[in-house]
Design an enzyme around this catalytic site. Structure first.
Site, PDB file in Angstrom:
ATOM      1  N   LYS A 107       0.716  -1.280  -0.118  1.00 25.20           N
ATOM      2  CA  LYS A 107       0.025  -0.024   0.295  1.00 25.20           C
ATOM      3  C   LYS A 107       0.989   1.372  -0.265  1.00 25.20           C
ATOM      4  O   LYS A 107       1.985   1.079   0.555  1.00 25.20           O
ATOM      5  CB  LYS A 107      -0.837  -0.054   1.584  1.00 25.20           C
ATOM      6  CG  LYS A 107      -2.012   0.909   1.365  1.00 25.20           C
ATOM      7  CD  LYS A 107      -3.276  -0.056   0.346  1.00 25.20           C
ATOM      8  CE  LYS A 107      -4.568   0.732   0.035  1.00 25.20           C
ATOM      9  NZ  LYS A 107      -5.360  -0.251  -0.375  1.00 25.20           N
ATOM     10  N   GLY A 118     -25.644   3.219   0.425  1.00 29.80           N
ATOM     11  CA  GLY A 118     -24.583   3.672  -0.335  1.00 29.80           C
ATOM     12  C   GLY A 118     -25.016   3.482  -1.685  1.00 29.80           C
ATOM     13  O   GLY A 118     -25.296   2.419  -2.395  1.00 29.80           O
ATOM     14  N   TYR A 119     -24.853   4.623  -2.395  1.00 28.17           N
ATOM     15  CA  TYR A 119     -25.249   4.449  -3.947  1.00 28.17           C
ATOM     16  C   TYR A 119     -24.159   5.011  -5.077  1.00 28.17           C
ATOM     17  O   TYR A 119     -24.345   5.879  -5.831  1.00 28.17           O
ATOM     18  CB  TYR A 119     -26.550   5.162  -4.216  1.00 28.17           C
ATOM     19  CG  TYR A 119     -27.401   4.492  -5.391  1.00 28.17           C
ATOM     20  CD1 TYR A 119     -27.742   2.928  -5.046  1.00 28.17           C
ATOM     21  CD2 TYR A 119     -27.538   4.781  -6.529  1.00 28.17           C
ATOM     22  CE1 TYR A 119     -28.585   2.458  -6.093  1.00 28.17           C
ATOM     23  CE2 TYR A 119     -28.338   4.267  -7.498  1.00 28.17           C
ATOM     24  CZ  TYR A 119     -28.898   3.024  -7.154  1.00 28.17           C
ATOM     25  OH  TYR A 119     -29.438   2.304  -8.276  1.00 28.17           O
ATOM     26  N   GLY A 120     -22.725   4.807  -4.385  1.00 26.85           N
ATOM     27  CA  GLY A 120     -21.681   5.292  -5.146  1.00 26.85           C
ATOM     28  C   GLY A 120     -21.250   4.118  -6.169  1.00 26.85           C
ATOM     29  O   GLY A 120     -22.186   3.265  -6.682  1.00 26.85           O
ATOM     30  N   ASN A 121     -19.999   3.928  -6.361  1.00 22.54           N
ATOM     31  CA  ASN A 121     -19.492   2.926  -7.408  1.00 22.54           C
ATOM     32  C   ASN A 121     -20.156   1.779  -7.053  1.00 22.54           C
ATOM     33  O   ASN A 121     -20.689   0.844  -7.788  1.00 22.54           O
ATOM     34  CB  ASN A 121     -18.173   2.918  -7.654  1.00 22.54           C
ATOM     35  CG  ASN A 121     -17.539   2.028  -8.610  1.00 22.54           C
ATOM     36  OD1 ASN A 121     -17.429   0.808  -8.393  1.00 22.54           O
ATOM     37  ND2 ASN A 121     -17.247   2.299  -9.753  1.00 22.54           N
ATOM     38  N   ALA A 122     -19.813   1.227  -5.831  1.00 22.18           N
ATOM     39  CA  ALA A 122     -20.307  -0.133  -5.259  1.00 22.18           C
ATOM     40  C   ALA A 122     -21.622  -0.296  -5.281  1.00 22.18           C
ATOM     41  O   ALA A 122     -22.179  -1.175  -5.632  1.00 22.18           O
ATOM     42  CB  ALA A 122     -19.394  -0.471  -4.040  1.00 22.18           C
ATOM     43  N   GLY A 123     -22.479   0.594  -4.414  1.00 21.58           N
ATOM     44  CA  GLY A 123     -23.806   0.314  -4.093  1.00 21.58           C
ATOM     45  C   GLY A 123     -24.591   0.534  -5.373  1.00 21.58           C
ATOM     46  O   GLY A 123     -25.483  -0.379  -5.741  1.00 21.58           O
ATOM     47  N   TYR A 124     -24.442   1.428  -6.222  1.00 26.40           N
ATOM     48  CA  TYR A 124     -24.868   1.487  -7.778  1.00 26.40           C
ATOM     49  C   TYR A 124     -25.000   0.235  -8.561  1.00 26.40           C
ATOM     50  O   TYR A 124     -26.050  -0.321  -9.051  1.00 26.40           O
ATOM     51  CB  TYR A 124     -24.540   2.735  -8.526  1.00 26.40           C
ATOM     52  CG  TYR A 124     -25.064   2.615 -10.056  1.00 26.40           C
ATOM     53  CD1 TYR A 124     -26.238   2.417 -10.593  1.00 26.40           C
ATOM     54  CD2 TYR A 124     -23.820   2.922 -10.969  1.00 26.40           C
ATOM     55  CE1 TYR A 124     -26.514   2.494 -11.690  1.00 26.40           C
ATOM     56  CE2 TYR A 124     -24.337   2.500 -12.317  1.00 26.40           C
ATOM     57  CZ  TYR A 124     -25.247   2.353 -12.712  1.00 26.40           C
ATOM     58  OH  TYR A 124     -25.551   2.143 -14.133  1.00 26.40           O
TER      59      TYR A 124
END
Ligand code: NAD
Length: 415
Positions: free
Chosen positions: A105, A217-223
């Protein structure tokens, strides 16, 4: 008790697994600390002509199973201990999905929102100048993470290639498609999570067609979780939310229409035909599947007893506290832990490397098939471990991963 820092937390998780696996003290000690780390000063000419010196890190936690891999974060609160912990978690995550990579990382302490594009580019290139000797396609392969983008990956790859004197597409993943990115990366995290949910649903006799799903959550993962759940599995997405609030419709929401509404208005709230619901109430809905795709620590000792979902899929990192974990396990809620559930992202990043090495581009179907194979195998290895050691899925995922790293260390002759 003082709050553990992330690195101490990752060491504590390792200690518990070391007990379960009866690791010898030497092996345990090797696994408790990063193999190597580099601290760099990054002097940057700012747009106003002054010089500002930023601090950067790169940690290579363990490379016994292959070159290290992990994102680079740009964040004002970045610390070496956060980077160490994330590098440890990458080591276990890669081992769990059984890809021939170790964990690493990187990070730079900076606020990218306060930097111009030019400053951001100079910072990204200078970071590569300073860590050039330390990274490489066969050594350590960075990727995007918090506040780092495909554009930043492109500058970094370009800088590395300039110093190397030849194109080195395989030194970094998360690149745009036109310079060696992979198809299937955008929805890989959500897709990989759904492959795990599909296997869990079989195990618990849940028919995904018509199964009810709530998503925080409705960002990249949620959408993408909503869209894939609806379009591939025929599930009914009854509620979704974002930082401004949630929406509920027991008859099902149209995921794509909700996305377009969010793009237009800035939030999912006030979507036509839906009722408002708070983020807290969404978590407690009586649904088959609850997907957590926003923040850490949303299921806690306070609300865990009220969770009614049969399966909880952690697309987000760290959404369930250890106290809540125990309560959910007692209640029989099946939690698919974060570093299994969201491992689809790193798996497709690995596919990007493989395609770069071979100078061959896979089709979307090939990427999906190979992702399915890895995620399904990782899910079942975790489920088997959970039964064998009589532990929850999270602990089992750690045990399975650490067992694989230890086997490689023994085979190398390190221990
Ligand atoms: P994102 O920034 O695209 O989306 C985050 C979403 O969470 C947004 O819709 C935001 O409005 C919502 N949110 C923020 N605060 C909230 C709150 N208080 N209540 C409810 N919703 C809130 O991020 P993402 O890429 O979708 O990532 C989400 C999580 O998944 C993070 O924990 C991330 O580390 C993890 N993850 C993502 C990926 C990936 O490939 N995208 C890979 C691994 C892990």
């Amino acid at each position: 008790m003082a709050k553990l820092n992330p690195f101490e937390m990752s060491q504590k998780q390792l200690d518990i697994c070391a007990d379960i696996l009866h690791l010898d003290p030497g092996t345990h000690a090797i696994l408790r600390t990063p193999m190597r780390e580099l601290h760099v000063s990054l002097p940057i000419r700012m747009d106003d002509g002054t010089i500002k010196v930023f601090q950067g890190f790169r940690v290579q936690y363990n490379d016994v199973k292959g070159p290290t891999k992990g994102g680079i974060r740009f964040h004002p609160d970045e610390t070496i201990d956060t980077v160490r912990a994330l590098a440890a978690w990458m080591t276990w995550k890669c081992a769990l999905v059984d890809i021939p990579l170790g964990g690493g990382k990187g990070g730079i302490i900076c606020n990218p929102k306060e930097l111009s594009q030019g400053e951001l580019e100079r910072l990204s290139r200078t970071y590569i100048d300073k860590v050039f000797q330390f990274i490489g396609p066969d050594q350590d392969i960075p990727a995007p993470d918090v506040y780092t983008t495909p554009q930043i990956m492109s500058w970094m790859m370009d800088e590395y290639s300039k110093i190397a004197g030849k194109n080195q597409f395989g030194v970094i993943t998360g690149k745009p498609m036109c310079i060696g990115g992979s198809v299937g990366r955008t929805d890989a995290t959500a897709r990989g999570g759904w492959y795990c949910v599909r296997e869990a649903a079989k195990e618990f006799g849940i028919d995904l067609k018509g199964a009810t799903v709530a998503i925080q959550g409705y960002g990249n993962a949620g959408y993408h979780a909503a869209l894939l759940g609806q379009t591939i599995f025929g599930s009914t997405i009854v509620a979704v939310s974002d930082s401004k609030g949630g929406i509920y419709n027991p008859a099902g929401l149209d995921s794509q229409a909700v996305y377009e509404h969010k793009v237009k208005t800035g939030s999912v709230i006030n979507f036509p035909g839906s009722e408002p619901i708070t983020n807290e109430d969404l978590l407690e809905l009586d649904v088959d599947i609850l997907i957590l795709a926003a923040l850490e620590h949303v299921i806690t000792g306070e609300n865990a007893t009220k969770i009614k979902a049969k399966i909880v899929a952690e697309a987000a990192n760290g959404p369930t506290t250890p106290e809540a974990d125990d309560i959910l396990y007692e209640k029989g809620v099946h939690v698919i832990p974060d570093f299994l559930c969201n491992a689809g992202g790193v798996t497709v990043s690995y596919f990007e490397m493989v395609q770069n090495f071979n100078r061959y581009c896979w089709t979307e179907e090939e990427v999906h098939e190979r992702l399915d194979e890895r995620m399904t195998a990782a899910y079942h290895a975790t489920l088997r471990g959970s039964k064998k050691y009589d532990v929850n899925m999270r602990r089992s995922a750690y045990v399975v991963a650490i067992e694989r790293v230890v086997e490689a260390m023994q085979t190398h002759g390190w221990v």
